[in-house]
Design an enzyme around this catalytic site. Structure first.
Site, PDB file in Angstrom:
ATOM      1  N   HIS A 127      31.324   8.966 104.489  1.00  0.00           N
ATOM      2  CA  HIS A 127      30.516   9.742 105.435  1.00  0.00           C
ATOM      3  C   HIS A 127      29.104   9.170 105.437  1.00  0.00           C
ATOM      4  CE1 HIS A 127      27.343  12.946 105.539  1.00  0.00           C
ATOM      5  NE2 HIS A 127      27.869  13.135 106.729  1.00  0.00           N
ATOM      6  N   HIS A 154      33.223  26.299  94.399  1.00  0.00           N
ATOM      7  CA  HIS A 154      34.452  27.040  94.097  1.00  0.00           C
ATOM      8  C   HIS A 154      35.490  26.171  93.390  1.00  0.00           C
ATOM      9  CE1 HIS A 154      35.351  25.085  97.931  1.00  0.00           C
ATOM     10  NE2 HIS A 154      36.634  25.289  97.715  1.00  0.00           N
ATOM     11  N   GLY A 176      25.561  26.327 119.196  1.00  0.00           N
ATOM     12  CA  GLY A 176      26.344  26.157 120.414  1.00  0.00           C
ATOM     13  C   GLY A 176      26.726  24.722 120.678  1.00  0.00           C
ATOM     14  N   GLY A 177      26.833  23.938 119.621  1.00  0.00           N
ATOM     15  CA  GLY A 177      27.192  22.533 119.774  1.00  0.00           C
ATOM     16  C   GLY A 177      28.638  22.348 120.196  1.00  0.00           C
ATOM     17  N   ARG A 178      28.970  21.107 120.452  1.00  0.00           N
ATOM     18  CA  ARG A 178      30.304  20.774 120.949  1.00  0.00           C
ATOM     19  C   ARG A 178      31.274  20.707 119.767  1.00  0.00           C
ATOM     20  NH1 ARG A 178      33.177  15.901 122.398  1.00  0.00           N
ATOM     21  NH2 ARG A 178      34.349  16.191 124.338  1.00  0.00           N
ATOM     22  N   HIS A 183      26.665   2.042  94.746  1.00  0.00           N
ATOM     23  CA  HIS A 183      25.376   2.517  94.234  1.00  0.00           C
ATOM     24  C   HIS A 183      24.354   1.392  94.095  1.00  0.00           C
ATOM     25  CE1 HIS A 183      25.881   6.835  93.514  1.00  0.00           C
ATOM     26  NE2 HIS A 183      27.169   6.548  93.391  1.00  0.00           N
ATOM     27  N   VAL A 203      22.426  10.030 109.735  1.00  0.00           N
ATOM     28  CA  VAL A 203      20.972   9.865 109.819  1.00  0.00           C
ATOM     29  C   VAL A 203      20.504  10.659 111.028  1.00  0.00           C
ATOM     30  CG1 VAL A 203      20.553   7.716 108.563  1.00  0.00           C
ATOM     31  CG2 VAL A 203      21.429   7.600 110.889  1.00  0.00           C
ATOM     32  N   ARG A 204      19.420  11.411 110.859  1.00  0.00           N
ATOM     33  CA  ARG A 204      19.018  12.344 111.912  1.00  0.00           C
ATOM     34  C   ARG A 204      17.500  12.538 111.913  1.00  0.00           C
ATOM     35  NH1 ARG A 204      21.426  14.735 107.619  1.00  0.00           N
ATOM     36  NH2 ARG A 204      20.238  16.347 106.502  1.00  0.00           N
ATOM     37  N   HIS A 254      38.384   7.906 107.838  1.00  0.00           N
ATOM     38  CA  HIS A 254      39.561   8.241 107.032  1.00  0.00           C
ATOM     39  C   HIS A 254      40.559   7.082 107.113  1.00  0.00           C
ATOM     40  CE1 HIS A 254      38.361  12.409 106.404  1.00  0.00           C
ATOM     41  NE2 HIS A 254      38.091  12.515 107.686  1.00  0.00           N
TER      42      HIS A 254
END
EC number: 1.3.3.3
Length: 299
Positions: A106, A175, A257-259, A145, A109-110, A96
């Site tokens: 943003h 919305h 249950g993540g942080r 792009h 990668v996972r 930001h």
């Protein structure tokens, strides 16, 4: 070295490289590191840069977490994985900037793996990057792009178009009937060929700085006043709405249950909502609406 460890090592190195580049671009502030552990399994390192010369807040987190039962956000569209143990690692960032003429960005990668009785029953990559301008410039969006398209070329003729379209569809506020920004790339459940898919993940991760830093350098000295700042804070509200209502990564993290501090680091430090706000017709603020619809930016 096994496949998971190869991905993990790449991701920790990627976090280091992006932090170094952002500190250099900011020129003032440095990242503070917060190491954490997760009771059920795993942990991570969250890094936050605050009140810099360029960035109001830049957060980038690495996590390697595991569990014995998938949360609903993950198992809803993969019911065959119910009851499997799992492990996931990833790097996620949101930046930001102070200046409203620099877009928020943003990247994620996972890698995810599920096992049952010691056998891998599913494994896949996911991720992408997207750009959220407040005062958009065609040359910035086209540059973003072009980088995305170029990194997709080795992976097939349709890769860019497919993952751009996926990004437009995913980062959409139903919305509000608008996209979160001008898109980029998004992919998930990529698990047909480990070596090819891992190469694509690396291309996306490595391409992020090439896509974003030139825009930062181009816009960081653009003069702005209270009007632009107020509009930036108002539009940041859309970012918060998306992350808390729609984002699967946020839901997965909270349901597993993540942080919470690390999961919610994506939220801006300052934001505002205004009932019934409508930009003045013909203004720079009104012009943003023309960018919040899926478009072919390179046509």
């Amino acid at each position: 070295m096994n496949e998971f460890d190869r991905v993990r090592d790449y991701l920790t190195d990627l976090q280091d490289r992006i932090c170094a580049a952002v500190e250099a671009a900011d020129g003032k502030a440095r990242f503070a590191e917060d190491l954490w552990k997760r009771e059920e399994g795993g942990g991570g390192r969250t890094r936050i840069l605050r009140d810099g010369a360029v960035f109001e807040q830049a957060g980038i987190g690495f996590s390697d977490v595991s569990g014995t039962r998938l949360p609903p956000s993950a198992s809803a569209h993969r019911p065959e994985l119910a009851g499997a143990t799992w492990r996931a690692c990833g790097v996620s960032l949101v930046f930001h900037p102070h200046n409203p003429y620099i877009p928020t960005t943003h990247m994620n990668v996972r890698y995810f793996r599920a096992e049952r009785d010691g056998e891998v029953v599913a494994a896949w990559f996911g991720g992408g990057f997207d750009l959220t301008p407040f005062y958009p410039f065609d040359e910035d969006v086209q540059h973003w792009h072009r980088v995305a398209q170029a990194l997709c070329v080795p992976f097939g003729q349709e890769r860019y178009a497919a993952h751009k379209r996926w990004c437009d569809e995913y980062f959409f506020l139903r919305h509000r009937n608008e996209t979160r920004g001008v898109g980029g790339l998004f992919f998930d459940d990529l698990g047909q060929d480990f070596e090819r898919d891992f190469a694509y993940q690396r291309a996306v991760g490595d391409g992020f700085l090439d896509a974003y830093i030139p825009i930062v350098q181009r816009r960081k000295d653009t003069p702005y006043g209270e009007r632009e700042r107020e509009f930036q804070l108002y539009r940041r509200g859309r970012y918060v709405e998306f992350n808390l209502v729609y984002d699967r990564g946020t839901l997965f993290g909270l349901q597993s249950g993540g942080r919470a501090e690390s999961i919610l680091m994506s939220l801006p430090p300052r934001v505002r909502w205004e009932y019934g706000f409508t930009p003045e017709p013909g203004s720079a603020e009104a012009r943003l609406a023309d960018y919040l619809i899926p478009r072919d930016w390179l046509g």
